[in-house]
Design an enzyme around this catalytic site. Sequence first.
Site, PDB file in Angstrom:
ATOM      1  N   GLY A 126       5.436   8.706  -1.419  1.00 38.74           N
ATOM      2  CA  GLY A 126       4.645   9.915  -1.170  1.00 38.74           C
ATOM      3  C   GLY A 126       3.276   9.645  -0.577  1.00 38.74           C
ATOM      4  O   GLY A 126       2.418  10.542  -0.574  1.00 38.74           O
ATOM      5  N   GLU A 153      -6.406  -6.498  11.182  1.00 39.54           N
ATOM      6  CA  GLU A 153      -4.995  -6.096  11.189  1.00 39.54           C
ATOM      7  C   GLU A 153      -4.654  -5.368  12.487  1.00 39.54           C
ATOM      8  O   GLU A 153      -3.639  -5.639  13.127  1.00 39.54           O
ATOM      9  CB  GLU A 153      -4.724  -5.193   9.967  1.00 39.54           C
ATOM     10  N   THR A 162      -0.622   4.612  11.724  1.00 43.34           N
ATOM     11  CA  THR A 162       0.080   5.196  12.877  1.00 43.34           C
ATOM     12  C   THR A 162      -0.920   5.401  14.022  1.00 43.34           C
ATOM     13  O   THR A 162      -2.141   5.429  13.816  1.00 43.34           O
ATOM     14  CB  THR A 162       0.709   6.563  12.527  1.00 43.34           C
ATOM     15  N   ASN A 163      -0.356   5.577  15.218  1.00 47.85           N
ATOM     16  CA  ASN A 163      -1.250   5.721  16.376  1.00 47.85           C
ATOM     17  C   ASN A 163      -2.073   7.007  16.319  1.00 47.85           C
ATOM     18  O   ASN A 163      -3.189   7.063  16.835  1.00 47.85           O
ATOM     19  CB  ASN A 163      -0.430   5.613  17.664  1.00 47.85           C
ATOM     20  N   GLY A 168      20.083  -0.833  33.835  1.00 44.34           N
ATOM     21  CA  GLY A 168      21.301  -0.049  34.057  1.00 44.34           C
ATOM     22  C   GLY A 168      22.237  -0.137  32.863  1.00 44.34           C
ATOM     23  O   GLY A 168      21.787  -0.179  31.723  1.00 44.34           O
ATOM     24  N   MET A 223       0.849  -1.195   0.000  1.00 50.59           N
ATOM     25  CA  MET A 223       0.000   0.000   0.000  1.00 50.59           C
ATOM     26  C   MET A 223       0.884   1.244   0.000  1.00 50.59           C
ATOM     27  O   MET A 223       0.726   2.150  -0.806  1.00 50.59           O
ATOM     28  CB  MET A 223      -0.902   0.019   1.232  1.00 50.59           C
ATOM     29  N   THR A 224       1.832   1.298   0.949  1.00 47.79           N
ATOM     30  CA  THR A 224       2.620   2.518   1.183  1.00 47.79           C
ATOM     31  C   THR A 224       3.539   2.849  -0.001  1.00 47.79           C
ATOM     32  O   THR A 224       4.132   1.958  -0.600  1.00 47.79           O
ATOM     33  CB  THR A 224       3.466   2.338   2.460  1.00 47.79           C
ATOM     34  N   PHE A 240       8.776   0.369   2.053  1.00 44.61           N
ATOM     35  CA  PHE A 240       8.585  -0.181   3.394  1.00 44.61           C
ATOM     36  C   PHE A 240       7.635  -1.383   3.386  1.00 44.61           C
ATOM     37  O   PHE A 240       6.728  -1.467   4.209  1.00 44.61           O
ATOM     38  CB  PHE A 240       8.105   0.904   4.371  1.00 44.61           C
TER      39      PHE A 240
HETATM   40  C1  LIG Z   1       8.803  -1.712   9.605  1.00 41.96           C
HETATM   41  C2  LIG Z   1       7.696  -1.239   8.744  1.00 41.96           C
HETATM   42  C3  LIG Z   1       6.985  -2.165   8.003  1.00 41.96           C
HETATM   43  C4  LIG Z   1       5.959  -1.748   7.140  1.00 41.96           C
HETATM   44  N1  LIG Z   1       5.301  -2.678   6.379  1.00 41.96           N
HETATM   45  C5  LIG Z   1       4.416  -2.256   5.447  1.00 41.96           C
HETATM   46  C6  LIG Z   1       3.809  -3.186   4.552  1.00 41.96           C
HETATM   47  O1  LIG Z   1       4.035  -4.396   4.631  1.00 41.96           O
HETATM   48  N2  LIG Z   1       2.967  -2.706   3.606  1.00 41.96           N
HETATM   49  C7  LIG Z   1       2.676  -1.383   3.491  1.00 41.96           C
HETATM   50  O2  LIG Z   1       1.910  -1.029   2.615  1.00 41.96           O
HETATM   51  N3  LIG Z   1       3.225  -0.476   4.345  1.00 41.96           N
HETATM   52  C8  LIG Z   1       4.099  -0.877   5.301  1.00 41.96           C
HETATM   53  N4  LIG Z   1       4.683   0.023   6.149  1.00 41.96           N
HETATM   54  C9  LIG Z   1       4.390   1.444   6.002  1.00 41.96           C
HETATM   55  C10 LIG Z   1       3.483   1.963   7.092  1.00 41.96           C
HETATM   56  O3  LIG Z   1       2.188   1.466   6.932  1.00 41.96           O
HETATM   57  C11 LIG Z   1       3.563   3.501   7.032  1.00 41.96           C
HETATM   58  O4  LIG Z   1       4.825   3.859   7.542  1.00 41.96           O
HETATM   59  C12 LIG Z   1       2.462   4.168   7.824  1.00 41.96           C
HETATM   60  O5  LIG Z   1       1.229   3.979   7.203  1.00 41.96           O
HETATM   61  C13 LIG Z   1       2.704   5.676   8.001  1.00 41.96           C
HETATM   62  O6  LIG Z   1       2.984   6.282   6.787  1.00 41.96           O
HETATM   63  P1  LIG Z   1       4.260   7.242   6.651  1.00 41.96           P
HETATM   64  O7  LIG Z   1       5.424   6.517   7.197  1.00 41.96           O
HETATM   65  O8  LIG Z   1       4.332   7.686   5.229  1.00 41.96           O
HETATM   66  O9  LIG Z   1       3.985   8.445   7.599  1.00 41.96           O
HETATM   67  P2  LIG Z   1       3.058   9.717   7.306  1.00 41.96           P
HETATM   68  O10 LIG Z   1       1.711   9.286   6.864  1.00 41.96           O
HETATM   69  O11 LIG Z   1       3.795  10.657   6.434  1.00 41.96           O
HETATM   70  O12 LIG Z   1       2.942  10.313   8.751  1.00 41.96           O
HETATM   71  C14 LIG Z   1       3.991  11.077   9.353  1.00 41.96           C
HETATM   72  C15 LIG Z   1       3.483  11.562  10.725  1.00 41.96           C
HETATM   73  O13 LIG Z   1       2.318  12.356  10.551  1.00 41.96           O
HETATM   74  C16 LIG Z   1       1.234  11.795  11.275  1.00 41.96           C
HETATM   75  N5  LIG Z   1       0.004  11.914  10.518  1.00 41.96           N
HETATM   76  C17 LIG Z   1      -0.200  11.619   9.225  1.00 41.96           C
HETATM   77  N6  LIG Z   1      -1.475  11.845   8.873  1.00 41.96           N
HETATM   78  C18 LIG Z   1      -2.089  12.294   9.989  1.00 41.96           C
HETATM   79  C19 LIG Z   1      -3.425  12.713  10.274  1.00 41.96           C
HETATM   80  N7  LIG Z   1      -4.381  12.703   9.352  1.00 41.96           N
HETATM   81  N8  LIG Z   1      -3.695  13.120  11.539  1.00 41.96           N
HETATM   82  C20 LIG Z   1      -2.740  13.136  12.504  1.00 41.96           C
HETATM   83  N9  LIG Z   1      -1.462  12.760  12.279  1.00 41.96           N
HETATM   84  C21 LIG Z   1      -1.141  12.348  11.044  1.00 41.96           C
HETATM   85  C22 LIG Z   1       1.580  10.322  11.463  1.00 41.96           C
HETATM   86  O14 LIG Z   1       0.923   9.766  12.567  1.00 41.96           O
HETATM   87  C23 LIG Z   1       3.077  10.395  11.639  1.00 41.96           C
HETATM   88  O15 LIG Z   1       3.371  10.728  12.966  1.00 41.96           O
HETATM   89  C24 LIG Z   1       5.656  -0.377   7.049  1.00 41.96           C
HETATM   90  C25 LIG Z   1       6.356   0.547   7.830  1.00 41.96           C
HETATM   91  C26 LIG Z   1       7.358   0.136   8.677  1.00 41.96           C
HETATM   92  C27 LIG Z   1       8.093   1.143   9.489  1.00 41.96           C
END
Ligand SMILES: Cc1cc2nc3c(=O)[nH]c(=O)nc-3n(C[C@H](O)[C@H](O)[C@H](O)COP(=O)(O)OP(=O)(O)OC[C@H]3O[C@@H](n4cnc5c(N)ncnc54)[C@H](O)[C@@H]3O)c2cc1C
Length: 380
Positions: free
Chosen positions: A129, A243, A366-367, A340, A125-126, A156
């Site tokens: 951009g 999930e 994300t949380n 420690g 999915m990710t 990722f």
């Molecule tokens: C180890 C790992 C494994 C992964 N595996 C997969 C996978 O198998 N398949 C896949 O598709 N993806 C995968 N991902 C990607 C993961 O799903 C994304 O990292 C996640 O969805 C967040 O997207 P981003 O990193 O682009 O952060 P962004 O969306 O750019 O967010 C950056 C910050 O802004 C905050 N934010 C963004 N939008 C909002 C909002 N509307 N309101 C409040 N805060 C917001 C976020 O919480 C975060 O703190 C993986 C990521 C990691 C680290």
Amino acid sequence: MEILNYTEAHNSFRERLQAFLAAEVTPFADQWEADKIVPKSVWQKMGRGGFLCTDIAPEYGGLGGDFLYSLIVAEEMTLTRQTGLATPLHSDIVVPYINSFGSEELKKKYLPGCVSGDIVTAVGMTEPGAGSDLASIATTAVEEGDEVVIDGSKTFISNGLNADLVVVAAKDPAIENPYEALSLYVVETQTPGFSTGRHLEKMGMWSQDTAELFFSKCRIPRKNRLGEKGMGFLMLMDKLQQERLMCAIMGVTGAERILHWITDYCKQTSTSGKSLSKSQAVQFALVEMATDVKLGRTFVEKLIADHMEKKEIIVETSMAKYWTTEMLNRVANRALDLCGQFGMSEKCPMVRAWRDAKIMTIFAGTNEVMKNIAAKFMGL
Ligand SMILES: Cc1cc2nc3c(=O)[nH]c(=O)nc-3n(C[C@H](O)[C@H](O)[C@H](O)COP(=O)(O)OP(=O)(O)OC[C@H]3O[C@@H](n4cnc5c(N)ncnc54)[C@H](O)[C@@H]3O)c2cc1C
């Protein structure tokens, strides 16, 4: 009264799995951490043992088991000190898309391999951009006759290098509304036009092969689309509850594992002539951690029971995903402090636990996004 009704069959499944993991997985955790990937052969061993995709119907080679089998696998895998063999992702997050939305032809073609471990899956999915905001994905899928041409990239992606099959989210560029443009496609990684990019170096979960995926005029059969065209978002929504619940299960189990280890450590480690666990400050820390863990376990087990009754618990699973993964981080952080100087050594198991915990607050939504969803469904 126990909220989850384990039968003899569940209990003996857990015992078989524990014996399998003690022989085939846990002893190799450190090696896989150094290799930054798990060997593909262990996926097949898991499959041959009957530990993958336990919910898949027997006609496709599965056990046809209930969600308690998925729970058992997720719990026991979390106790193995490795994260690379991401079987809950394969069995309970990716394969369910094929099982629920794939045609009979696709199910017959792919599900037996997913169960046996000959096919490892990933979900793409990710993008560079587009993370939280899936509506902004740029990967395109243009349907031409009996084929679909996919162009774009993903990043990722867990199981990215070991995957044989990827469920890919892509949009029809001719449709303006992003919520109507998105479809899900099953792409075999041997297809011309598909390639993997960098094996991404991460702060934690080292044994997990997280990678970039590229699609360049990647032609797949149109019948590899899951469900109706443009239904991608609805399919994702349908599966995200499970999930998030899986993440919450792994969050609580991970925290239980840390608590167990640090309690023993504090009992066995002495300072100023008495064991750490005799200090009131340490006792308070352990009691607070144990309270967190028990609250998490109680909440999550209630949600598992509700999920098994097919209740809609979007608000609660979003709360559970964010709360349990933050709780896991709290517990991991405190455990590391209690170690420690040993807590700064790679020999200390809490170091890896702490590193691996951080990622749980980010993936699977994300949380912050979890709180957004809960707020929306609470009508706020
Ligand atoms: C180890 C790992 C494994 C992964 N595996 C997969 C996978 O198998 N398949 C896949 O598709 N993806 C995968 N991902 C990607 C993961 O799903 C994304 O990292 C996640 O969805 C967040 O997207 P981003 O990193 O682009 O952060 P962004 O969306 O750019 O967010 C950056 C910050 O802004 C905050 N934010 C963004 N939008 C909002 C909002 N509307 N309101 C409040 N805060 C917001 C976020 O919480 C975060 O703190 C993986 C990521 C990691 C680290």
